[in-house]
Design an enzyme around this catalytic site. Structure first.
Site, PDB file in Angstrom:
ATOM      1  N   GLU A  29      -2.468  -7.080   4.814  1.00 53.58           N
ATOM      2  CA  GLU A  29      -1.933  -6.406   3.628  1.00 53.58           C
ATOM      3  C   GLU A  29      -0.965  -5.299   4.064  1.00 53.58           C
ATOM      4  OE1 GLU A  29      -5.589  -6.674   0.477  1.00 53.58           O
ATOM      5  OE2 GLU A  29      -5.703  -5.001   1.835  1.00 53.58           O
ATOM      6  N   ASP A  83      -4.042   2.558  -2.552  1.00 58.92           N
ATOM      7  CA  ASP A  83      -2.888   2.680  -1.635  1.00 58.92           C
ATOM      8  C   ASP A  83      -1.785   3.637  -2.107  1.00 58.92           C
ATOM      9  OD1 ASP A  83      -4.300   0.384  -1.103  1.00 58.92           O
ATOM     10  OD2 ASP A  83      -2.580  -0.955  -1.190  1.00 58.92           O
TER      11      ASP A  83
END
Ligand code: FRU
Length: 507
Positions: free
Chosen positions: A217, A35
């Site tokens: 998430e 990420d």
């Protein structure tokens, strides 16, 4: 004259020019990235932190890698910003400029940068307890070059929720408070704070909304003006893994209102920011100039992220995208467009004259720079085609001489865009990778623009005014250096087109 042997030339693999290495996308110099984290703009620099394991090209104990850019396109790699410690690995999160020095870490002359991240504690995980994840703060007083972790971390303790992570913090002007959006099991929880250190629980959003086929998430919450109106709406981004519309990881969003305490929406069905297989964990920059909302995602999918054939590094970011909001009848839709800074890497450009595709038109014959990276824009004329033979399918294919390819098309009979990635790799490295993605969409305008950013191992497709985005990676044994347009059972006109060479950002 000095004569180089073939072997000498072959030995020299230059960093950032390895096989499959993206040339116009950020990727770490070496080893694993997932990420994007902590994106914040400060003093002329866009900061990009990212989930990083510096010892291997697969996922491991997470650090925050770091890079900065002046134009969102060219990146300078900096040393690792945050290392794991006794409280745990450093999972995803965000960063802000604490302009009013509410935290007290800096001064009003030198406001601190604050980073919010999740501690993921492997010992607690191994002990099979629930309280594995908590939220923490670090600050920097030197433009993000060095970071000090707050001595009283964690600032938000685990309330008994197994998946409790990825804090996205922003300053809420109306209530003069910091707000954090936190992924908490199957909902997003909101907390507020006057000083970014002491947090009070406010509310949660998610039950009965959107897709719940995976873990929620990496949330984000921000307001956007609705294009062409005076209306402002709030957008809540919720990444989910698995459960995406094309399989595995993907990003859903909800449009609604936020009053400083609660996010509300009448939209119960999920909307998807990207229908491809490779845009995950995307969130936006804090403090971007001119109120721009710029998102970057991880160009990958947890279904096969650790298996793909990149040896010295793994993972890349999507091309940065500017987000907008439009209203289509009663629905508010997010639009994504490549940031305009793409102009800094544009090279030679070829205008395609108006033409008709009848089964096959090899575009790459028409220009010298057939190799990625390139940008391609084509306007198809659907209306004209009702007068000639309407094709059942039409689109574009990127391929190599070995017969490997990826197809991006539109099915005119059943009205959907599709990507066929069944033959886009040299070796089968995961049984999850191949497949056909389908995005229902009825083209109602006479003309429709298709836009692509094609890199060495990825294609990002933007159409329908940015309402539809399809991002995919590929790993052919030889580069895709043939670009062709095709139709099946009929013809289609394109009214204009431009193919533009893009210069590598890693020169
Ligand atoms: C999303 C994610 C986050 C987490 C991080 C760990 O891809 O699972 O929820 O913080 O990756 O690397």
């Amino acid at each position: 004259m000095e004569k180089k042997t073939k072997d000498q030339a072959a030995d020299k693999v230059v960093l950032y020019h390895e096989k499959y290495r993206p040339q116009v996308h950020f990727s770490p110099p070496e080893h694993w990235m997932n990420d994007p984290n902590g994106m914040v703009y400060y003093e002329g620099e866009y900061h990009l932190f990212y989930q990083h394991y510096p010892e291997s090209s697969v996922w491991g104990p997470m650090h925050w890698g770091h890079a900065v850019s002046k134009d969102l396109i060219h990146w300078e790699n900096l040393p690792i910003a945050l290392y794991p410690d006794s409280l745990g690995y450093i999972f995803s999160g965000s960063a802000v400029v604490d302009w009013k020095n509410t935290s007290g870490f800096g001064s009003s002359e030198n406001p601190p940068l604050l980073a919010f991240f999740t501690y993921h504690n492997p010992d607690i995980e191994q002990a099979k307890k629930i309280e594995i994840e908590s939220q923490a703060v670090a600050y920097s007083l030197d433009k993000g070059r060095t970071w000090t972790k707050y001595e009283k971390n964690p600032v938000i303790k685990n309330p008994g929720i197994r998946d409790f992570r990825d804090p996205k913090v922003f300053w809420h002007e109306e209530s003069q408070r910091w707000i954090v959006a936190l992924a908490s099991g199957q909902v997003i929880r909101f907390y507020s704070s006057p000083d970014a250190l002491n947090w009070t629980y406010l509310s949660e959003f998610g039950e009965g909304y959107g897709c719940h086929d995976g873990v929620w998430e990496c949330p984000d919450l921000f307001s956007l003006k609705v294009k062409g109106t005076a209306e402002t709406k709030w957008v809540l981004i919720v990444n989910i893994n698995p459960g995406g519309p094309s399989g595995g990881s993907a990003t859903q969003y909800f449009v609604g209102d936020f009053d400083g305490k609660k996010f509300t929406s009448t939209q119960h069905q999920p909307l998807w920011m990207d229908h491809g297989r490779d845009n995950y964990a995307g969130v936006t920059w804090s403090d971007a100039p001119d109120d721009r909302r710029i998102l970057i995602g991880w160009m990958n999918n947890w279904q096969y992220a650790g298996d793909k054939p990149c040896v010295t590094w793994s993972g890349a970011a999507t091309f940065p995208r500017e987000l907008g909001l439009v209203k289509d009848r009663s629905l508010y839709l997010l639009t994504s467009d490549p940031v305009r800074e793409i102009q800094t890497i544009r090279g030679e450009s070829v205008e395609l004259k108006k033409g008709t595709v009848d089964q096959l038109a090899v575009l790459s014959d028409q220009f010298a720079f057939s190799k990625a990276p390139i940008e391609l824009a084509l306007t198809f004329n659907q209306a004209e085609n009702t007068r000639i033979t309407f094709p059942s399918n039409y689109g574009i294919r990127l391929k190599n001489a070995k017969g490997e390819y990826i197809t991006i098309g539109y099915n005119n009979l059943d009205k959907f865009f599709y990507v066929d990635r069944t033959h886009a790799t040299g070796i089968v490295f995961s049984d999850k990778f191949a497949g056909i993605q389908v995005v229902p969409y009825i083209v109602t305008t006479p003309e429709i623009e298709w836009r692509f950013i094609i890199d060495v191992s990825s294609v990002e497709f933007f159409t329908a005014g940015g309402r539809i985005v399809i991002t995919n990676v590929f790993y052919p044994s030889d580069p895709f250096d043939i670009i062709e347009l095709f139709t099946e059972n009929g013809k289609i006109d394109y009214t204009q087109g431009t193919i533009t060479e893009l210069h590598s950002i890693w020169k």
